[in-house]
Design a protein around this motif. Sequence first.
Motif, PDB file in Angstrom:
ATOM      1  N   GLN A 185       0.815  -1.206   0.000  1.00 33.03           N
ATOM      2  CA  GLN A 185       0.000   0.000   0.000  1.00 33.03           C
ATOM      3  C   GLN A 185       0.857   1.267   0.000  1.00 33.03           C
ATOM      4  O   GLN A 185       0.476   2.256  -0.615  1.00 33.03           O
ATOM      5  CB  GLN A 185      -0.966   0.006   1.186  1.00 33.03           C
ATOM      6  CG  GLN A 185      -0.306   0.033   2.554  1.00 33.03           C
ATOM      7  CD  GLN A 185      -1.336   0.154   3.656  1.00 33.03           C
ATOM      8  OE1 GLN A 185      -2.487   0.477   3.392  1.00 33.03           O
ATOM      9  NE2 GLN A 185      -0.931  -0.126   4.877  1.00 33.03           N
ATOM     10  N   VAL A 186       1.999   1.238   0.691  1.00 36.34           N
ATOM     11  CA  VAL A 186       2.888   2.409   0.655  1.00 36.34           C
ATOM     12  C   VAL A 186       3.406   2.624  -0.752  1.00 36.34           C
ATOM     13  O   VAL A 186       3.427   3.752  -1.268  1.00 36.34           O
ATOM     14  CB  VAL A 186       4.049   2.213   1.646  1.00 36.34           C
ATOM     15  CG1 VAL A 186       5.096   3.304   1.461  1.00 36.34           C
ATOM     16  CG2 VAL A 186       3.542   2.205   3.078  1.00 36.34           C
ATOM     17  N   LEU A 187       3.780   1.526  -1.392  1.00 33.34           N
ATOM     18  CA  LEU A 187       4.309   1.624  -2.754  1.00 33.34           C
ATOM     19  C   LEU A 187       3.240   2.098  -3.729  1.00 33.34           C
ATOM     20  O   LEU A 187       3.498   2.952  -4.589  1.00 33.34           O
ATOM     21  CB  LEU A 187       4.840   0.258  -3.186  1.00 33.34           C
ATOM     22  CG  LEU A 187       5.579   0.198  -4.519  1.00 33.34           C
ATOM     23  CD1 LEU A 187       6.806   1.103  -4.472  1.00 33.34           C
ATOM     24  CD2 LEU A 187       5.988  -1.237  -4.830  1.00 33.34           C
ATOM     25  N   PHE A 188       2.021   1.559  -3.597  1.00 34.10           N
ATOM     26  CA  PHE A 188       0.943   1.977  -4.496  1.00 34.10           C
ATOM     27  C   PHE A 188       0.624   3.461  -4.307  1.00 34.10           C
ATOM     28  O   PHE A 188       0.466   4.196  -5.295  1.00 34.10           O
ATOM     29  CB  PHE A 188      -0.307   1.145  -4.226  1.00 34.10           C
ATOM     30  CG  PHE A 188      -1.477   1.518  -5.081  1.00 34.10           C
ATOM     31  CD1 PHE A 188      -1.586   1.040  -6.376  1.00 34.10           C
ATOM     32  CD2 PHE A 188      -2.465   2.374  -4.596  1.00 34.10           C
ATOM     33  CE1 PHE A 188      -2.664   1.393  -7.175  1.00 34.10           C
ATOM     34  CE2 PHE A 188      -3.545   2.740  -5.388  1.00 34.10           C
ATOM     35  CZ  PHE A 188      -3.640   2.245  -6.685  1.00 34.10           C
ATOM     36  N   ALA A 189       0.520   3.899  -3.047  1.00 33.30           N
ATOM     37  CA  ALA A 189       0.224   5.312  -2.791  1.00 33.30           C
ATOM     38  C   ALA A 189       1.330   6.205  -3.328  1.00 33.30           C
ATOM     39  O   ALA A 189       1.063   7.277  -3.892  1.00 33.30           O
ATOM     40  CB  ALA A 189       0.034   5.533  -1.296  1.00 33.30           C
ATOM     41  N   ALA A 190       2.584   5.756  -3.187  1.00 32.63           N
ATOM     42  CA  ALA A 190       3.703   6.555  -3.682  1.00 32.63           C
ATOM     43  C   ALA A 190       3.675   6.661  -5.202  1.00 32.63           C
ATOM     44  O   ALA A 190       3.879   7.751  -5.759  1.00 32.63           O
ATOM     45  CB  ALA A 190       5.023   5.932  -3.216  1.00 32.63           C
ATOM     46  N   LEU A 191       3.408   5.545  -5.878  1.00 27.21           N
ATOM     47  CA  LEU A 191       3.349   5.582  -7.338  1.00 27.21           C
ATOM     48  C   LEU A 191       2.202   6.469  -7.820  1.00 27.21           C
ATOM     49  O   LEU A 191       2.352   7.226  -8.792  1.00 27.21           O
ATOM     50  CB  LEU A 191       3.179   4.164  -7.882  1.00 27.21           C
ATOM     51  CG  LEU A 191       4.387   3.232  -7.698  1.00 27.21           C
ATOM     52  CD1 LEU A 191       4.043   1.820  -8.163  1.00 27.21           C
ATOM     53  CD2 LEU A 191       5.584   3.755  -8.475  1.00 27.21           C
ATOM     54  N   PHE A 192       1.053   6.373  -7.144  1.00 25.46           N
ATOM     55  CA  PHE A 192      -0.086   7.224  -7.519  1.00 25.46           C
ATOM     56  C   PHE A 192       0.245   8.686  -7.294  1.00 25.46           C
ATOM     57  O   PHE A 192      -0.090   9.549  -8.122  1.00 25.46           O
ATOM     58  CB  PHE A 192      -1.309   6.822  -6.688  1.00 25.46           C
ATOM     59  CG  PHE A 192      -2.601   7.322  -7.252  1.00 25.46           C
ATOM     60  CD1 PHE A 192      -3.324   6.540  -8.134  1.00 25.46           C
ATOM     61  CD2 PHE A 192      -3.091   8.573  -6.911  1.00 25.46           C
ATOM     62  CE1 PHE A 192      -4.523   6.993  -8.665  1.00 25.46           C
ATOM     63  CE2 PHE A 192      -4.279   9.040  -7.432  1.00 25.46           C
ATOM     64  CZ  PHE A 192      -5.001   8.253  -8.318  1.00 25.46           C
ATOM     65  N   LEU A 193       0.922   8.977  -6.181  1.00 31.82           N
ATOM     66  CA  LEU A 193       1.289  10.372  -5.885  1.00 31.82           C
ATOM     67  C   LEU A 193       2.306  10.895  -6.891  1.00 31.82           C
ATOM     68  O   LEU A 193       2.248  12.057  -7.300  1.00 31.82           O
ATOM     69  CB  LEU A 193       1.841  10.452  -4.463  1.00 31.82           C
ATOM     70  CG  LEU A 193       2.196  11.853  -3.950  1.00 31.82           C
ATOM     71  CD1 LEU A 193       0.981  12.771  -4.028  1.00 31.82           C
ATOM     72  CD2 LEU A 193       2.712  11.774  -2.517  1.00 31.82           C
ATOM     73  N   ILE A 194       3.231  10.054  -7.302  1.00 33.40           N
ATOM     74  CA  ILE A 194       4.235  10.464  -8.295  1.00 33.40           C
ATOM     75  C   ILE A 194       3.550  10.787  -9.626  1.00 33.40           C
ATOM     76  O   ILE A 194       3.842  11.805 -10.272  1.00 33.40           O
ATOM     77  CB  ILE A 194       5.286   9.354  -8.470  1.00 33.40           C
ATOM     78  CG1 ILE A 194       6.173   9.276  -7.228  1.00 33.40           C
ATOM     79  CG2 ILE A 194       6.138   9.593  -9.710  1.00 33.40           C
ATOM     80  CD1 ILE A 194       7.088   8.078  -7.217  1.00 33.40           C
ATOM     81  N   CYS A 195       2.601   9.928 -10.046  1.00 36.32           N
ATOM     82  CA  CYS A 195       1.869  10.194 -11.294  1.00 36.32           C
ATOM     83  C   CYS A 195       1.082  11.489 -11.207  1.00 36.32           C
ATOM     84  O   CYS A 195       1.073  12.292 -12.151  1.00 36.32           O
ATOM     85  CB  CYS A 195       0.940   9.019 -11.605  1.00 36.32           C
ATOM     86  SG  CYS A 195       1.790   7.485 -12.038  1.00 36.32           S
TER      87      CYS A 195
END
Length: 229
Positions: free
Chosen positions: A16-26
């Motif tokens: 979930q941390v990784l998914f949130a980070a990728l979404f935030l980066i996009c």
Amino acid sequence: MSEEISEHPDRPQRGQVLFAALFLICATLLIASIGSQTKWLQGKDFFAQPRFWPAIGVGGMVIFTALHFWHLPRKPRRLPRWMREADWLQWAESLFWAVLAVGFSLWLGPVAAAPMVFLVATIRVTWLYQHWTDRREAKVWASVFEWAAWFLAYVFLVPFIGYLPVTLAFAPILTWRVGYRDRLMLWTAVIFAFIVVLVFKSFLQVKIPGAALYEYLPGALRSFFILHF
């Protein structure tokens, strides 16, 4: 997500941390490019501007994803003891990020540099607080690229080796790759591949380029392979 992880509410759930980070980066990249992708028209009403609603949407993505990212349960930062006790290292790290932010500001300007600085900070925080379950989840996500690579290799090899040889080779290899090891399944894959080639190339006359390898066959056989295989 496994029950082993979700049973502990204080632990981060896998990925979930990784998914949130990728979404935030996009979302950050989108907000950074909104100036070049949308227009602000002189004399037009504020709410009727072409840039207004995209800015609201993308801005909301950035703000709410950042809040979600910030409140996620994260593993405490663990560093070697000498790093925790070395004040000079903390100062050096802070100075590095400050220099990076100033460098972006001088290069892009303060407004355009803000999303880039935020982007770098997101990557940095994600690196510091990622859990081992995030890395395991990332490996699962990255596994899809293997199958894309198989597909690209297949498409790349067909013009050189031929539709029939490549299909006959890839079908049993992929059958073995997904877990089937007995001879019956491997031979079934070969027969299936041959039928697929016959149906698409011989009966349906799908336009698939002839292979460079076919050029080395004798005259009649060469024409036969180009037309049917």
